[in-house]
Design an enzyme around this catalytic site. Structure first.
Site, PDB file in Angstrom:
ATOM      1  N   SER A 109       0.792  -1.237   0.000  1.00  0.00           N
ATOM      2  CA  SER A 109       0.000   0.000   0.000  1.00  0.00           C
ATOM      3  C   SER A 109       0.820   1.281   0.000  1.00  0.00           C
ATOM      4  O   SER A 109       0.237   2.374  -0.074  1.00  0.00           O
ATOM      5  CB  SER A 109      -0.965   0.008   1.189  1.00  0.00           C
ATOM      6  OG  SER A 109      -2.040  -0.877   0.946  1.00  0.00           O
ATOM      7  N   LYS A 112       0.007   3.670  -2.712  1.00  0.00           N
ATOM      8  CA  LYS A 112      -1.017   4.714  -2.619  1.00  0.00           C
ATOM      9  C   LYS A 112      -0.422   6.110  -2.489  1.00  0.00           C
ATOM     10  O   LYS A 112      -1.133   7.105  -2.699  1.00  0.00           O
ATOM     11  CB  LYS A 112      -1.956   4.422  -1.453  1.00  0.00           C
ATOM     12  CG  LYS A 112      -2.793   3.151  -1.613  1.00  0.00           C
ATOM     13  CD  LYS A 112      -3.769   2.991  -0.458  1.00  0.00           C
ATOM     14  CE  LYS A 112      -4.663   1.774  -0.641  1.00  0.00           C
ATOM     15  NZ  LYS A 112      -3.960   0.495  -0.374  1.00  0.00           N
ATOM     16  N   SER A 169      -5.889   3.219   4.550  1.00  0.00           N
ATOM     17  CA  SER A 169      -5.380   2.491   3.386  1.00  0.00           C
ATOM     18  C   SER A 169      -6.493   1.754   2.652  1.00  0.00           C
ATOM     19  O   SER A 169      -6.319   0.620   2.191  1.00  0.00           O
ATOM     20  CB  SER A 169      -4.293   1.495   3.819  1.00  0.00           C
ATOM     21  OG  SER A 169      -3.486   1.142   2.721  1.00  0.00           O
TER      22      SER A 169
END
Length: 473
Positions: A109, A112, A169
């Site tokens: 993640s 992101k 997230s």
């Protein structure tokens, strides 16, 4: 006898007169030759004196080289339990620690961060607004992993979805944002990869907006090339540098400790970054809370392990740390503490040169047709380096390169006339630190009137002429 003496005297006088005339003629000829030479050379000489700059470099190297008083620990002494780690200072771009930092791994993640950067940048440009309403599509609704359980057709603002992405997230919120911005997630992925190249990231490849493995994406929306998302710790640090530099208000989202996504939700979203300084009073997280830490992004998948890009600021110095491939959720924060402590305990930001500084040996430049042809110049900004604590900075070198363009009045204050590069090799560090700033005029250069220019030319001509004759004889 008396007649003979008169004849001899007359001959001596004649010889003396003749010799004097010859000397006089020789001097006259030499003067004429010198005059011609000076006349032919006067125009270019005057042009140079009146402001024609030549490209040149000068360097200064102070004496008394001393070693830093701080002994920098080795990377091995940190006993990091990671696949890779990087520590970077974002203003200078200096890399203070690099452990296998150039090898790409699955970032999970931390991917992101690129989605966050692009969305925030588009809002900053005015192409979208935080209040824009996003309608959730099929791809986002079917996305698994960390999520806020969006349903197809749900509507939420960009700001609400961005908050869910930044602190929880949320994969579904991330996909919804990507599709809203670019029309489809794969179109957004192209934007991500283009941005990575622009930022100078050398290993990054993005397969989606979330960091999920391709096999975990909804089958209908997977990329066709099968190339997974990868990112080195160095590239993650570079990406974080762009976030904190271009969007210094990032903390508006990253420091939120908890927040309900919907009013009807029973439980709030909880920030996955346990190291937030604000967590120092939270029972479950206070052992991880770190002074000055205000971001940035966690990441976890089975393939990636546990990753974290963190950033903290102390005493005016911000550092960015990246750890990849740790063994657990808590381990990524334990290893991050080691990396950040290494930076804050051993380094400091020092201003090497204040703004508007003069450079020894290049205090002025010549400006053609100015009232005062010698115009002072200074650096246009301050120069700072991150150096070992206690380092002796007297060994900084300055190298000046002047423009080869002719400077002619009138000139405004602040006109660029060249550059100066400051370089420094700190004791205990392998790299030589360099920063280049502009040299600019420190005041206006007003144009002289025609009479002053004429008198100046005449004065210079005869001054050079008589100096040349004097030196010859």
């Amino acid at each position: 006898m008396r007649g003979a003496l008169r004849t001899l005297k007359l001959k001596e006088n004649t010889l003396a007169t003749s010799k004097s005339k010859r000397n006089y003629l020789r001097k006259g000829v030499a003067s004429v030759l010198l005059l011609n030479m000076l006349c032919f050379s006067l125009v270019p000489a005057m042009a140079l004196a009146e402001g024609e700059q030549t490209e040149s470099t000068t360097s200064t190297k102070p004496a008394n080289v001393q070693a830093a008083t701080t002994q920098i620990p080795s990377a091995e002494s940190l006993d990091l339990k990671v696949r890779s780690a990087v520590l970077l200072e974002p203003v200078s771009g200096q890399v203070l620690l690099n452990v296998n930092g150039d090898e790409p791994f699955p970032p999970a993640s931390m991917t992101k961060m690129m989605t966050e950067y692009i969305v925030a940048d588009l809002v900053k440009q005015g192409k979208f607004s935080w209040d824009d309403v996003v309608t959730v599509g099929k791809n986002a609704a079917q996305t698994i992993g960390s999520r806020i359980f969006l349903a197809e057709g749900d509507q939420h603002t960009i700001e609400d979805l961005y908050t869910a992405m930044a602190i929880a997230s949320a994969n579904d919120a991330t996909v919804a944002l990507a599709e809203y911005v670019a029309g489809s997630e794969q179109a957004f992925v192209k934007m991500m990869n283009d941005e990575a190249k622009r930022m100078g990231m050398t290993t990054a490849h993005f397969a989606n907006s979330t960091g999920l493995d391709i096999a975990d994406m909804p089958e209908e929306f997977r990329p066709t090339d099968g190339q997974e998302t990868v990112l080195s710790a160095m590239d993650a640090a570079i990406l974080a540098k762009y976030i904190v530099t271009d969007h210094p208000d990032f903390t508006r989202f990253t420091t939120i400790q908890s927040k309900k996504f919907r009013d009807r939700d029973k439980e709030p979203m909880v920030n996955l970054n346990w190291m937030l300084e604000a967590n120092k009073n939270i029972t479950n997280f206070k052992q991880y809370a770190y002074e000055g830490l205000d971001g940035l992004k966690t990441g976890h998948t089975a393939n990636a392990g546990n990753n974290f890009t963190g950033t903290a600021v102390r005493n005016g110095m911000r550092l960015i740390s990246v750890v990849m491939g740790t063994s657990s959720d808590s381990a990524r924060f334990v290893e991050t503490r080691k990396v950040l402590d290494y930076g804050f305990n051993n380094f400091e930001t020092k201003q090497i040169i204040p703004p508007k500084s003069t450079v020894a040996g290049t205090e002025t430049v010549t400006v053609k047709k100015a009232k005062n042809t010698s115009v002072p110049v200074v650096s246009d900004q301050a120069v700072s380096f991150v150096v070992p604590k206690g380092a002796d900075i007297s060994t900084v070198e300055a190298k000046v390169t002047l423009s080869n363009e002719t400077l002619t009045a009138p000139l405004k204050q602040g006109t660029k006339v060249g550059t100066v590069t400051y370089s420094y090799k700190p004791a205990g560090m392998d790299q030589t630190l360099e920063q280049t700033v502009n040299l600019i005029t420190a005041q206006d250069a007003e144009k002289a009137n025609w009479f002053k220019l004429l008198m100046r030319a005449i004065g210079e001509f005869f001054g050079d002429l008589f100096n040349g004759i004097k030196n010859l004889f």
